[in-house]
Each structure stands twice: as structure tokens, then as C-alpha cells.
Scaffold this active site. Structure first.
Site, mmCIF file in Angstrom:
data_model
loop_
_atom_site.group_PDB
_atom_site.id
_atom_site.type_symbol
_atom_site.label_atom_id
_atom_site.label_comp_id
_atom_site.label_asym_id
_atom_site.label_seq_id
_atom_site.Cartn_x
_atom_site.Cartn_y
_atom_site.Cartn_z
ATOM 1 N N THR A 1 18.235 15.020 -23.608
ATOM 2 C CA THR A 1 18.901 16.221 -23.126
ATOM 3 C C THR A 1 20.325 16.230 -23.667
ATOM 4 O OG1 THR A 1 19.849 15.221 -21.135
ATOM 5 C CG2 THR A 1 17.604 16.121 -20.961
ATOM 6 N N ASP A 2 20.970 17.375 -23.593
ATOM 7 C CA ASP A 2 22.403 17.430 -23.852
ATOM 8 C C ASP A 2 23.101 16.819 -22.640
ATOM 9 O OD1 ASP A 2 24.840 17.992 -25.060
ATOM 10 O OD2 ASP A 2 24.268 20.037 -25.599
ATOM 11 N N TRP A 3 24.356 16.426 -22.806
ATOM 12 C CA TRP A 3 25.083 15.731 -21.755
ATOM 13 C C TRP A 3 25.220 16.595 -20.510
ATOM 14 C CZ3 TRP A 3 24.639 13.526 -26.153
ATOM 15 C CH2 TRP A 3 24.869 12.164 -26.269
ATOM 16 N N SER B 1 23.046 18.180 -18.789
ATOM 17 C CA SER B 1 22.222 19.382 -18.623
ATOM 18 C C SER B 1 21.230 19.274 -17.469
ATOM 19 C CB SER B 1 21.496 19.733 -19.921
ATOM 20 O OG SER B 1 20.594 18.723 -20.290
#
Length: 192
Positions: free
Chosen positions: A158-160, A162
Site C-alpha cells: 500500500t502507499d504510506w 493508506s
């Protein structure tokens, strides 16, 4: 953006080779690049990082970059942001509402080309929702399309932050196909 304007995949692959050498020198395994979302709005805060408004050019450039970087043993790219990250402002709150045809022909095509032609070591899901569901929670994207249809064999992250409270659900993220749920801003003292 400037690299894509050359239309020169050999040059872009050589740039990727140089980046991979630098990553190896500093002991970095995964480069959080290339950013390869489609440039849909001239005001998008990440356009400098994305290749083009054309999915074919985007995919070819990302594949060339990845081949160059990954020519160094143990070093890889993280293609991002999968998918439909069309704006920087409020990207956690927005839902990109896209038809199946537009999704396949425009927004996913570049990622598909990069995966099929260069097999990046990693893919990062985006902050936004796609048709109302956070991309980090979409099994149809992360498993059915990315892994089963395109044959992706790497790591999905995942993106940080998210999956922070009130956003994507970490309990749905792993079954959807994420291998790593990246940390939240609270854990980093609000640094994100």
C-alpha cells in the site's frame, strides 16, 4: 516526463541502469518509482513524476526503466500508484469513477505493459478509491488482474498510511492482495 518525450526506450533503459547502480551503491533494494499514472489534469501535483497522458508511452517507458534498474541483482522498481491516481490534493478522499472500458484502455494499460514486459519487483497501490472502494482493498485489481491475468509475481504494497483509520481497511487489504500494509502517519509522528 522529459524522458518520455524522447520516445527513446534505449536511453530510458540506460537511465534506469544508472539509477539501479546508485541504488546498489547505497544498499537500497526497491526504488519507489516509476510513477506512471496517466496525466489527466495539468494541475496534478505529480505530473513531473508521471510519463505521459498516453498509456502506451507510459507503459513502454516504465518497462524500459524497470529493465535498466533490475539489471542489477537484487534491485527493483516499485511501479505506482496502482491505479487512477489523478490528483494530489485530497487523493485519500477522492473516488475515481471510471467505466470498465476506460479503466482497461487508459488507466491500467500502462501498468499492464510494464508488468508484462519487465516484471517489476513491486507495485504500490494508490490512496484513492476506484468506483467507491479503496484500491488497496480491491481484490479484482491486486489479485485477479495484476497477479492472475497479467502474471505479476512480485510484492504488492500500500502507499504510506493508506490503511489508516477512516481510510482503506487493513483487514481487507491483505486478502485483496497486498503483501505489506505500509505504516500510518501517526506512527511516524505525522510526517506524511
Amino acid at each position: 516526463l522529459l524522458l518520455a518525450q524522447t520516445w527513446n526506450t534505449d536511453l530510458v533503459e540506460r537511465v534506469g541502469f544508472g539509477a539501479g547502480r546508485e541504488l546498489a551503491e547505497f544498499g537500497v533494494t526497491l526504488w519507489l518509482a516509476p510513477g506512471m499514472n496517466i496525466q489527466r489534469n495539468p494541475l496534478c501535483g505529480r505530473n513531473f513524476e508521471y510519463y505521459s497522458e498516453d498509456p502506451l508511452l507510459t507503459g513502454k517507458m516504465a518497462a524500459a526503466t524497470t529493465r535498466g534498474v533490475q539489471s542489477h541483482a537484487g534491485i527493483g522498481t516499485t511501479v505506482k500508484h496502482f491505479c487512477c491516481n489523478n490528483q494530489e490534493d485530497n487523493r485519500i478522499g477522492v473516488s475515481s469513477n471510471v467505466s470498465e472500458r476506460a479503466l482497461r484502455e487508459i488507466y491500467l494499460k500502462g501498468f499492464e505493459i510494464a508488468v508484462r514486459e519487465s516484471q517489476p519487483l513491486s507495485v504500490m497501490s494508490s490512496y484513492n478509491r476506484l468506483n467507491g472502494v479503496y484500491t488497496a482493498n480491491r481484490r479484482d485489481l491486486l489479485t485477479d488482474i495484476l497477479r492472475c491475468e497479467w502474471g505479476f509475481q512480485g510484492l504488492v504494497m500500500t502507499d504510506w498510511g493508506s490503511c489508516a483509520p477512516g481510510q482503506g481497511d487493513p483487514a481487507k487489504g491483505v486478502p485483496a492482495g497486498n503483501d505489506i500494509i505500509m505504516t500510518t502517519p501517526e506512527f511516524l509522528g505525522g510526517a506524511i
